[in-house]
Design a protein around this motif. Structure first.
Motif, PDB file in Angstrom:
ATOM      1  N   GLY A 105     -23.049   9.633  68.951  1.00  0.00           N
ATOM      2  CA  GLY A 105     -21.820   8.861  68.872  1.00  0.00           C
ATOM      3  C   GLY A 105     -21.356   8.244  70.174  1.00  0.00           C
ATOM      4  N   LEU A 106     -22.145   8.339  71.241  1.00  0.00           N
ATOM      5  CA  LEU A 106     -21.742   7.722  72.507  1.00  0.00           C
ATOM      6  C   LEU A 106     -22.123   6.244  72.540  1.00  0.00           C
ATOM      7  CD1 LEU A 106     -20.444   8.520  75.288  1.00  0.00           C
ATOM      8  CD2 LEU A 106     -22.762   8.517  76.195  1.00  0.00           C
ATOM      9  N   VAL A 107     -23.315   5.922  72.062  1.00  0.00           N
ATOM     10  CA  VAL A 107     -23.791   4.542  72.008  1.00  0.00           C
ATOM     11  C   VAL A 107     -23.468   3.951  70.640  1.00  0.00           C
ATOM     12  CG1 VAL A 107     -25.888   3.126  71.880  1.00  0.00           C
ATOM     13  CG2 VAL A 107     -25.577   4.735  73.773  1.00  0.00           C
ATOM     14  N   ASN A 108     -22.900   2.739  70.637  1.00  0.00           N
ATOM     15  CA  ASN A 108     -22.527   2.088  69.376  1.00  0.00           C
ATOM     16  C   ASN A 108     -23.671   1.342  68.713  1.00  0.00           C
ATOM     17  OD1 ASN A 108     -19.918   1.984  71.253  1.00  0.00           O
ATOM     18  ND2 ASN A 108     -19.265   2.127  69.128  1.00  0.00           N
ATOM     19  N   ARG A 109     -24.462   0.605  69.514  1.00  0.00           N
ATOM     20  CA  ARG A 109     -25.572  -0.189  68.991  1.00  0.00           C
ATOM     21  C   ARG A 109     -26.732  -0.143  69.986  1.00  0.00           C
ATOM     22  NH1 ARG A 109     -21.812  -0.746  65.901  1.00  0.00           N
ATOM     23  NH2 ARG A 109     -21.261  -2.518  64.542  1.00  0.00           N
ATOM     24  N   ILE A 110     -27.949  -0.232  69.455  1.00  0.00           N
ATOM     25  CA  ILE A 110     -29.156  -0.341  70.283  1.00  0.00           C
ATOM     26  C   ILE A 110     -29.812  -1.683  69.980  1.00  0.00           C
ATOM     27  CG2 ILE A 110     -31.447   0.599  70.780  1.00  0.00           C
ATOM     28  CD1 ILE A 110     -30.380   3.354  70.047  1.00  0.00           C
ATOM     29  N   PHE A 111     -30.148  -2.423  71.037  1.00  0.00           N
ATOM     30  CA  PHE A 111     -30.821  -3.714  70.904  1.00  0.00           C
ATOM     31  C   PHE A 111     -32.167  -3.662  71.611  1.00  0.00           C
ATOM     32  CE2 PHE A 111     -26.249  -5.306  71.017  1.00  0.00           C
ATOM     33  CZ  PHE A 111     -26.154  -5.394  69.639  1.00  0.00           C
ATOM     34  N   PRO A 112     -33.107  -4.495  71.209  1.00  0.00           N
ATOM     35  CA  PRO A 112     -34.389  -4.562  71.925  1.00  0.00           C
ATOM     36  C   PRO A 112     -34.186  -4.962  73.384  1.00  0.00           C
ATOM     37  CG  PRO A 112     -34.532  -5.694  69.813  1.00  0.00           C
ATOM     38  CD  PRO A 112     -33.088  -5.381  70.024  1.00  0.00           C
ATOM     39  N   LYS A 113     -35.077  -4.473  74.237  1.00  0.00           N
ATOM     40  CA  LYS A 113     -34.982  -4.762  75.666  1.00  0.00           C
ATOM     41  C   LYS A 113     -35.085  -6.263  75.945  1.00  0.00           C
ATOM     42  CE  LYS A 113     -35.307  -3.563  80.135  1.00  0.00           C
ATOM     43  NZ  LYS A 113     -34.257  -2.822  80.846  1.00  0.00           N
ATOM     44  N   GLN A 114     -35.985  -6.935  75.247  1.00  0.00           N
ATOM     45  CA  GLN A 114     -36.184  -8.367  75.474  1.00  0.00           C
ATOM     46  C   GLN A 114     -34.917  -9.146  75.074  1.00  0.00           C
ATOM     47  OE1 GLN A 114     -39.623  -9.979  73.508  1.00  0.00           O
ATOM     48  NE2 GLN A 114     -39.613 -11.858  74.707  1.00  0.00           N
ATOM     49  N   ASN A 115     -34.466  -9.994  75.993  1.00  0.00           N
ATOM     50  CA  ASN A 115     -33.268 -10.816  75.772  1.00  0.00           C
ATOM     51  C   ASN A 115     -32.037  -9.965  75.476  1.00  0.00           C
ATOM     52  OD1 ASN A 115     -34.753 -13.254  76.072  1.00  0.00           O
ATOM     53  ND2 ASN A 115     -35.403 -13.129  73.924  1.00  0.00           N
TER      54      ASN A 115
ATOM     55  N   GLU B 125     -30.881   9.223  71.132  1.00  0.00           N
ATOM     56  CA  GLU B 125     -30.088  10.453  71.035  1.00  0.00           C
ATOM     57  C   GLU B 125     -28.597  10.139  71.196  1.00  0.00           C
ATOM     58  OE1 GLU B 125     -32.183  14.286  72.803  1.00  0.00           O
ATOM     59  OE2 GLU B 125     -32.490  12.560  74.124  1.00  0.00           O
ATOM     60  N   LEU B 126     -28.293   9.276  72.156  1.00  0.00           N
ATOM     61  CA  LEU B 126     -26.897   8.942  72.431  1.00  0.00           C
ATOM     62  C   LEU B 126     -26.248   8.220  71.257  1.00  0.00           C
ATOM     63  CD1 LEU B 126     -27.410   7.838  76.124  1.00  0.00           C
ATOM     64  CD2 LEU B 126     -26.133   9.842  75.362  1.00  0.00           C
ATOM     65  N   GLU B 127     -27.031   7.447  70.527  1.00  0.00           N
ATOM     66  CA  GLU B 127     -26.504   6.804  69.328  1.00  0.00           C
ATOM     67  C   GLU B 127     -26.228   7.848  68.250  1.00  0.00           C
ATOM     68  OE1 GLU B 127     -27.497   2.878  66.643  1.00  0.00           O
ATOM     69  OE2 GLU B 127     -29.138   4.288  67.019  1.00  0.00           O
ATOM     70  N   GLN B 128     -27.134   8.802  68.096  1.00  0.00           N
ATOM     71  CA  GLN B 128     -26.939   9.864  67.114  1.00  0.00           C
ATOM     72  C   GLN B 128     -25.708  10.705  67.447  1.00  0.00           C
ATOM     73  OE1 GLN B 128     -30.619  12.052  67.105  1.00  0.00           O
ATOM     74  NE2 GLN B 128     -31.812  10.333  66.305  1.00  0.00           N
TER      75      GLN B 128
ATOM     76  N   ALA C  65     -18.213  19.586  74.028  1.00  0.00           N
ATOM     77  CA  ALA C  65     -18.459  20.458  75.172  1.00  0.00           C
ATOM     78  C   ALA C  65     -19.928  20.848  75.328  1.00  0.00           C
ATOM     79  CB  ALA C  65     -17.602  21.717  75.052  1.00  0.00           C
ATOM     80  N   HIS C  66     -20.598  21.268  74.249  1.00  0.00           N
ATOM     81  CA  HIS C  66     -21.947  21.809  74.371  1.00  0.00           C
ATOM     82  C   HIS C  66     -22.955  20.730  74.755  1.00  0.00           C
ATOM     83  CE1 HIS C  66     -20.300  25.044  71.494  1.00  0.00           C
ATOM     84  NE2 HIS C  66     -20.197  25.454  72.734  1.00  0.00           N
ATOM     85  N   ARG C  67     -22.834  19.563  74.154  1.00  0.00           N
ATOM     86  CA  ARG C  67     -23.730  18.467  74.521  1.00  0.00           C
ATOM     87  C   ARG C  67     -23.443  17.983  75.939  1.00  0.00           C
ATOM     88  NH1 ARG C  67     -23.279  15.307  68.699  1.00  0.00           N
ATOM     89  NH2 ARG C  67     -25.023  16.380  67.665  1.00  0.00           N
ATOM     90  N   ALA C  68     -22.165  17.915  76.294  1.00  0.00           N
ATOM     91  CA  ALA C  68     -21.806  17.503  77.655  1.00  0.00           C
ATOM     92  C   ALA C  68     -22.351  18.494  78.679  1.00  0.00           C
ATOM     93  CB  ALA C  68     -20.290  17.382  77.791  1.00  0.00           C
TER      94      ALA C  68
END
Length: 280
Positions: free
Chosen positions: A193-203, A188-191, A171-174
């Motif tokens: 728990g909303l984002v599962n993985r982060i990849f480089p922008k290229q490709n 932040e979104l990965e921390q 609730a508070h973050r939302a």
């Protein structure tokens, strides 16, 4: 080998690569704003992939540097101002114009395949609110961020996002995101728990495909789809009710001309500041 879908699309690209169906928003000059035929074509592509006999993953992503900038502001500004006889007539007319959006959210909520959101770049407004909370997996480019201006425009969190973000990040973050318009980075979104993985922008798109193909080598596709079904089954009624409740609340704000008043107030404030600077 990639194959295209059954239908001819103009504002999206649909590709089927083995067990992965990819829907790509394809209005990069408008930052993939929700204009043209984009929304109805996404609905059609989701329906097509839902019935596909071989796919396990459905990926929604964007072409260009943005995932989506949300509402097509230029197209909306060009529309003639319609006069309505009563507030009820105005509300019903607004609700009717968003039948496609309601079906879009229903199509994602009821989608049988594992729904993967590939945030290839920033997302704003509806692009940041509609899909994220109802996705099964979110993969993001390292420069992606989410931001919504709902409160600043006198509007409300759109199409179930208040409920889906509450379920996803609490609730508070939302509230910080949806009420205050806080800009949230992929990191932040990965921390949170909303984002599962982060990849480089290229490709980025190739990296998403490679990652999902690795999962298909390790895991049974039907088992993953069943895990998704079992997890989402008790959430379905709440999510659909949230979509309707948000549409109804947004319609009431439109009936009140809340967004027009906010725009006028902000314009007056900016004009008065400009005059003050000019006097200096």
């Amino acid at each position: 080998m990639a194959t295209s879908g059954k239908y001819r699309y103009t504002d999206i690209i649909l590709e089927i690569k083995g067990q992965i169906g990819i829907i790509k928003l394809n209005r990069p000059k408008s930052l993939n704003a929700f204009g043209g035929k984009l929304l109805i074509e996404v609905v059609s592509a989701l329906r097509e992939l839902n019935e596909h006999p071989d796919t396990v993953f459905t990926v929604l992503t964007g072409e260009g540097r943005f995932f989506s900038s949300g509402a097509d502001v230029k197209a909306a500004a060009a529309q003639a101002d319609v006069k309505y006889a009563t507030p009820a007539e105005k509300k019903v007319a607004f609700m009717a114009t968003h039948a496609t959006t309601v079906e879009l959210l229903r199509s994602i909520i009821d989608h049988k395949k594992v729904f993967v959101l590939g945030l290839n770049g920033p997302a704003v407004g509806g692009g940041a609110a509609w899909f994220e909370g109802v996705s099964d997996i979110i993969l993001a480019a390292d420069d992606a961020y989410l931001q919504v201006p709902f409160s600043a425009l006198g509007l409300v969190p759109e199409f179930g996002s208040a409920t889906s973000f509450y379920h996803s990040i609490g609730a508070h973050r939302a509230n910080d995101f949806l009420m205050f318009g806080r800009k949230l980075t992929a990191q932040e979104l990965e921390q949170w728990g909303l984002v599962n993985r982060i990849f480089p922008k290229q490709n980025f798109h190739q990296k998403v495909q490679d990652f999902l193909e690795e999962q298909l080598e390790i895991n049974d596709g039907k088992s993953m789809m069943e895990a998704k079904r079992l997890q989402n089954l008790p959430l379905r009624r709440d999510r659909m009710l949230a979509v309707y409740d948000a549409a109804e609340a947004l319609a009431e704000r439109i009936v009140e001309d809340a967004q027009k008043r906010r725009f006028q107030e902000r314009s007056q404030m900016l004009n008065s500041k400009g005059k003050g600077i000019a006097k200096l």
